[in-house]
Design an enzyme around this catalytic site. Structure first.
Site, short mmCIF file in Angstrom:
data_model
loop_
_atom_site.label_atom_id
_atom_site.label_comp_id
_atom_site.label_asym_id
_atom_site.label_seq_id
_atom_site.Cartn_x
_atom_site.Cartn_y
_atom_site.Cartn_z
N HIS A 56 -14.80 -12.98 30.44
CA HIS A 56 -15.03 -13.84 29.27
C HIS A 56 -14.09 -15.04 29.33
O HIS A 56 -13.21 -15.12 30.19
CB HIS A 56 -14.92 -13.06 27.95
CG HIS A 56 -13.53 -12.58 27.64
ND1 HIS A 56 -12.89 -11.62 28.37
CD2 HIS A 56 -12.66 -12.94 26.65
CE1 HIS A 56 -11.70 -11.39 27.85
NE2 HIS A 56 -11.52 -12.19 26.81
N HIS A 58 -11.65 -16.46 27.51
CA HIS A 58 -10.29 -16.64 26.97
C HIS A 58 -9.31 -17.07 28.07
O HIS A 58 -9.40 -16.63 29.22
CB HIS A 58 -9.80 -15.36 26.29
CG HIS A 58 -10.43 -15.16 24.95
ND1 HIS A 58 -10.48 -13.94 24.31
CD2 HIS A 58 -11.05 -16.04 24.11
CE1 HIS A 58 -11.09 -14.06 23.15
NE2 HIS A 58 -11.45 -15.34 23.00
N ASP A 60 -6.28 -16.44 28.86
CA ASP A 60 -5.48 -15.47 29.63
C ASP A 60 -6.34 -14.69 30.64
O ASP A 60 -5.84 -13.82 31.34
CB ASP A 60 -4.72 -14.51 28.70
CG ASP A 60 -5.62 -13.63 27.86
OD1 ASP A 60 -6.62 -14.14 27.31
OD2 ASP A 60 -5.35 -12.42 27.76
N HIS A 61 -7.62 -15.04 30.72
CA HIS A 61 -8.52 -14.45 31.73
C HIS A 61 -9.01 -15.49 32.75
O HIS A 61 -9.39 -15.13 33.85
CB HIS A 61 -9.74 -13.79 31.05
CG HIS A 61 -9.35 -12.65 30.17
ND1 HIS A 61 -9.66 -11.34 30.45
CD2 HIS A 61 -8.62 -12.61 29.03
CE1 HIS A 61 -9.15 -10.55 29.52
NE2 HIS A 61 -8.52 -11.31 28.64
N HIS A 112 -16.09 -9.00 21.33
CA HIS A 112 -14.80 -9.70 21.44
C HIS A 112 -15.07 -11.20 21.56
O HIS A 112 -14.50 -12.02 20.84
CB HIS A 112 -14.05 -9.15 22.65
CG HIS A 112 -12.75 -9.82 22.93
ND1 HIS A 112 -11.64 -9.66 22.12
CD2 HIS A 112 -12.36 -10.65 23.94
CE1 HIS A 112 -10.63 -10.36 22.63
NE2 HIS A 112 -11.04 -10.97 23.72
N ASP A 133 -11.76 -7.36 27.78
CA ASP A 133 -11.18 -7.06 26.47
C ASP A 133 -12.20 -6.38 25.56
O ASP A 133 -12.19 -6.58 24.34
CB ASP A 133 -10.69 -8.34 25.79
CG ASP A 133 -9.47 -8.93 26.47
OD1 ASP A 133 -8.91 -8.29 27.39
OD2 ASP A 133 -9.06 -10.04 26.07
N HIS A 171 -5.59 -5.25 29.50
CA HIS A 171 -4.28 -5.27 28.84
C HIS A 171 -3.61 -3.89 28.81
O HIS A 171 -4.29 -2.87 28.70
CB HIS A 171 -4.41 -5.77 27.39
CG HIS A 171 -4.72 -7.23 27.30
ND1 HIS A 171 -3.75 -8.20 27.36
CD2 HIS A 171 -5.91 -7.89 27.16
CE1 HIS A 171 -4.32 -9.39 27.25
NE2 HIS A 171 -5.63 -9.23 27.13
ZN LIG Z 1 -9.98 -12.02 25.27
#
Ligand SMILES: [Zn+2]
Length: 259
Positions: A56, A58, A60-61, A112, A133, A171
Site C-alpha cells: 500500500h 504509505h 513507511d512502505h 487500512h 498493515d 510492523h
Molecule cells: Zn500503512
C-alpha cells in the site's frame, strides 16, 4: 529454495527480504527506506535485487522504492488502485505475479487503505502471506481509509487461507497487540502463553514474526469476533447485545484505537 529474512527499518518496520540462493537474486517487500536494502546488497556481493513488492501507498512502505529502482533496476509491483512510485506492474484482486520463480496470488484487502493488497504463495507445507498493515501478529491495521465492514471482510478472507500459512506483516507491534488481546480475553490461556513468549523475545530484542494463521485464529481478537468471549466483552463495553460480527469488529477496533 527461498530464504526470508527481516531487515529492520525506522522504529518498528520490517522490510522482508526474499533470497534465492541458487541464482543470487532477491526481492524485498515494502521498502520504506532504501538504506537497509542497499547496505545488505553491499555486504552480499554478486546479489541482484530483482523485484520490489508493495502492499500500500504509505510512506513507511514506499519511501525507498525510487532509490532502489534507480540503483538496481528492480521491477516494482504494487496495487493498481493506489499511487505507487516507479510502479511497473499494477496489480488488482486475484492477479498473479511471479517473483524469484514463486507464483504469488494478489488478494485485495481494503481497510487500512482502500487499495491495500496482500501477496500469497500457496506452497506446502507452509504457504507465505505478505500482508503489510492489514493483519498484524495478534492485531490488525488502523482504519485510515476503509470502513470496519471492509476491513472485517479483508481479515476474514485472509483467515480462510490454510492454518499453516506464515504471516509476514510489516510492523513489530506484537507485544502491544497482545496486551490488548489479554484485555479482551483475560481467560484465553493461549493469549496468556503467547504474551509470555513474546515478552521474553522482546526483552532480548528479538523478532516475533512471522506468525501463522493457526496462532492468529487462536489469539488475535480481530479474527475472533464470532467467539462468545469476545462478543460478551464488546457487549459489556457498548451496552448492546444485538451486535453482529462486523459490529463486534468495529467495537474492538474503536476500543484498540484508544487502548
Ligand atoms: Zn500503512
Amino acid at each position: 529454495m527461498i530464504q526470508i529474512d527481516a531487515l529492520p527499518a525506522f522504529n518498528d518496520n520490517y522490510i522482508w527480504l526474499l533470497q534465492d540462493t541458487a541464482s543470487k537474486r532477491c526481492a524485498v517487500v515494502d521498502p520504506g527506506d532504501a538504506q537497509p536494502v542497499l547496505d545488505w546488497l553491499a555486504a552480499h556481493s554478486g546479489w541482484q535485487l530483482n523485484d520490489i513488492l508493495i502492499t500500500h501507498h504509505h510512506h513507511d512502505h514506499v519511501g525507498g522504492v525510487e532509490r532502489l529502482k534507480n540503483a538496481t533496476g528492480a521491477q516494482v509491483h504494487g496495487p493498481a488502485a493506489e499511487n505507487i512510485p516507479a510502479r511497473d506492474t499494477a496489480l488488482g484482486d486475484n492477479d498473479r505475479v511471479q517473483v524469484l520463480g514463486l507464483d504469488f496470488q494478489v488478494i485485495a484487502v481494503p481497510g487500512h487503505t482502500l487499495g491495500h493488497i496482500a501477496y500469497y504463495h500457496g506452497q506446502t507445507p507452509a504457504p507465505l502471506l505478505f500482508c503489510g498493515d492489514t493483519l498484524f501478529a495478534a492485531g490488525c491495521g488502523r482504519l485510515f481509509e476503509g470502513s470496519p465492514a471492509q476491513m472485517h471482510a479483508s481479515l476474514n478472507r485472509l483467515a480462510a487461507l490454510p492454518d499453516t500459512t506464515l504471516v509476514y506483516c510489516t510492523h513489530e507491534y506484537t507485544l502491544s497487540n497482545l496486551r490488548f488481546a489479554r484485555a479482551v480475553e483475560p481467560d484465553n490461556s493461549q493469549v496468556a502463553q503467547r504474551f509470555d513468549e513474546v515478552t521474553r523475545l522482546r526483552a532480548q530484542d528479538r523478532i516475533t514474526l512471522p506468525s501463522n494463521l493457526a496462532l492468529e485464529k487462536a489469539t488475535n481478537p480481530f479474527l475472533r469476533t464470532n467467539e462468545t468471549s469476545v462478543k460478551e466483552k464488546v457487549d459489556e463495553r457498548t451496552g448492546r447485545s444485538d451486535l453482529d460480527p462486523t459490529a463486534i469488529f468495529a467495537g474492538l477496533r474503536a476500543w484498540k484505537d484508544t487502548f
